[in-house]
Write a protein that holds these residues in place. Structure first.
Motif, PDB file in Angstrom:
ATOM      1  N   PHE A  71      34.567  41.955  31.913  1.00 25.52           N
ATOM      2  CA  PHE A  71      35.527  41.833  33.000  1.00 25.52           C
ATOM      3  C   PHE A  71      35.067  42.701  34.155  1.00 25.52           C
ATOM      4  O   PHE A  71      34.530  43.793  33.941  1.00 25.52           O
ATOM      5  CB  PHE A  71      36.923  42.297  32.553  1.00 25.52           C
ATOM      6  N   VAL A  72      35.270  42.206  35.362  1.00 24.13           N
ATOM      7  CA  VAL A  72      34.942  42.972  36.553  1.00 24.13           C
ATOM      8  C   VAL A  72      36.164  42.942  37.449  1.00 24.13           C
ATOM      9  O   VAL A  72      36.715  41.876  37.724  1.00 24.13           O
ATOM     10  CB  VAL A  72      33.731  42.364  37.299  1.00 24.13           C
ATOM     11  N   GLN A  73      36.580  44.116  37.903  1.00 26.63           N
ATOM     12  CA  GLN A  73      37.684  44.179  38.854  1.00 26.63           C
ATOM     13  C   GLN A  73      37.097  44.382  40.239  1.00 26.63           C
ATOM     14  O   GLN A  73      36.282  45.273  40.460  1.00 26.63           O
ATOM     15  CB  GLN A  73      38.631  45.328  38.535  1.00 26.63           C
ATOM     16  N   TYR A  74      37.493  43.513  41.150  1.00 29.25           N
ATOM     17  CA  TYR A  74      37.019  43.594  42.526  1.00 29.25           C
ATOM     18  C   TYR A  74      38.196  43.306  43.443  1.00 29.25           C
ATOM     19  O   TYR A  74      38.825  42.249  43.342  1.00 29.25           O
ATOM     20  CB  TYR A  74      35.881  42.593  42.770  1.00 29.25           C
ATOM     21  N   LYS A  75      38.522  44.259  44.290  1.00 31.30           N
ATOM     22  CA  LYS A  75      39.641  44.128  45.233  1.00 31.30           C
ATOM     23  C   LYS A  75      40.914  43.674  44.539  1.00 31.30           C
ATOM     24  O   LYS A  75      41.509  42.668  44.872  1.00 31.30           O
ATOM     25  CB  LYS A  75      39.279  43.190  46.373  1.00 31.30           C
ATOM     26  N   ASP A  76      41.331  44.404  43.532  1.00 30.69           N
ATOM     27  CA  ASP A  76      42.576  44.179  42.800  1.00 30.69           C
ATOM     28  C   ASP A  76      42.651  42.854  42.043  1.00 30.69           C
ATOM     29  O   ASP A  76      43.723  42.439  41.624  1.00 30.69           O
ATOM     30  CB  ASP A  76      43.795  44.308  43.725  1.00 30.69           C
ATOM     31  N   LYS A  77      41.542  42.174  41.886  1.00 32.35           N
ATOM     32  CA  LYS A  77      41.509  40.961  41.077  1.00 32.35           C
ATOM     33  C   LYS A  77      40.525  41.193  39.938  1.00 32.35           C
ATOM     34  O   LYS A  77      39.457  41.757  40.142  1.00 32.35           O
ATOM     35  CB  LYS A  77      41.085  39.746  41.906  1.00 32.35           C
ATOM     36  N   VAL A  78      40.882  40.741  38.743  1.00 38.06           N
ATOM     37  CA  VAL A  78      40.014  40.886  37.579  1.00 38.06           C
ATOM     38  C   VAL A  78      39.334  39.549  37.306  1.00 38.06           C
ATOM     39  O   VAL A  78      39.992  38.518  37.179  1.00 38.06           O
ATOM     40  CB  VAL A  78      40.814  41.344  36.336  1.00 38.06           C
ATOM     41  N   ASP A  86      30.601  31.929  35.917  1.00 38.65           N
ATOM     42  CA  ASP A  86      31.591  32.969  36.208  1.00 38.65           C
ATOM     43  C   ASP A  86      30.996  34.040  37.118  1.00 38.65           C
ATOM     44  O   ASP A  86      31.638  34.508  38.065  1.00 38.65           O
ATOM     45  CB  ASP A  86      32.082  33.639  34.923  1.00 38.65           C
ATOM     46  N   LEU A  87      29.759  34.424  36.834  1.00 38.34           N
ATOM     47  CA  LEU A  87      29.091  35.447  37.636  1.00 38.34           C
ATOM     48  C   LEU A  87      28.853  34.953  39.053  1.00 38.34           C
ATOM     49  O   LEU A  87      29.057  35.685  40.019  1.00 38.34           O
ATOM     50  CB  LEU A  87      27.771  35.841  36.968  1.00 38.34           C
ATOM     51  N   GLU A  88      28.457  33.699  39.175  1.00 37.79           N
ATOM     52  CA  GLU A  88      28.251  33.119  40.504  1.00 37.79           C
ATOM     53  C   GLU A  88      29.556  33.084  41.291  1.00 37.79           C
ATOM     54  O   GLU A  88      29.571  33.314  42.504  1.00 37.79           O
ATOM     55  CB  GLU A  88      27.650  31.720  40.379  1.00 37.79           C
ATOM     56  N   GLY A  89      30.678  32.802  40.605  1.00 38.89           N
ATOM     57  CA  GLY A  89      31.982  32.814  41.273  1.00 38.89           C
ATOM     58  C   GLY A  89      32.345  34.182  41.804  1.00 38.89           C
ATOM     59  O   GLY A  89      32.859  34.327  42.908  1.00 38.89           O
ATOM     60  N   LEU A  90      32.060  35.208  41.015  1.00 43.17           N
ATOM     61  CA  LEU A  90      32.318  36.582  41.464  1.00 43.17           C
ATOM     62  C   LEU A  90      31.448  36.915  42.660  1.00 43.17           C
ATOM     63  O   LEU A  90      31.931  37.472  43.650  1.00 43.17           O
ATOM     64  CB  LEU A  90      32.056  37.576  40.322  1.00 43.17           C
ATOM     65  N   LEU A  91      30.174  36.563  42.608  1.00 40.14           N
ATOM     66  CA  LEU A  91      29.270  36.840  43.726  1.00 40.14           C
ATOM     67  C   LEU A  91      29.714  36.109  44.986  1.00 40.14           C
ATOM     68  O   LEU A  91      29.632  36.654  46.087  1.00 40.14           O
ATOM     69  CB  LEU A  91      27.838  36.476  43.349  1.00 40.14           C
TER      70      LEU A  91
END
Length: 97
Positions: A71-78, A86-91
């Protein structure tokens, strides 16, 4: 199959320390690392606990590629990361910021 030796190197843990953590002989710990002995499931669970890793991290991926999980939390979203998509979506989310 198991990547115990890699994990021990990453965590700077000796074979003797690993054996003590598992409460097994150094010979047994070495046999697990080399693959000469396959640990039982409860031993795998204990390995994951004492090494502070997810049990899946003890194994090399069987279908190629790298294992992604977490799990990665970025700007209050996990974000759940289980695969490359999934990783591409986060990037993409990071790049839009």
């Amino acid at each position: 199959m198991l990547r115990i030796d890699e994990i021990l190197k990453e965590k700077n843990i000796s074979n003797l320390e690993f054996a003590e953590m598992l409460d097994v002989s150094p010979t047994s710990a070495s046999a697990f690392k080399s693959g000469r002995t396959k640990p039982k499931f409860d031993t795998l669970v204990k390995m994951a606990e004492v090494l502070d890793v997810d049990i899946r991290e003890l194994f090399h991926p069987t279908k190629g590629g790298e294992l992604l999980n977490g799990f990665v939390q970025y700007k209050d979203k996990v974000y759940t990361i289980n695969n490359k998509k999934d990783l591409e979506g986060l990037l993409a989310a990071i790049n839009q910021s």
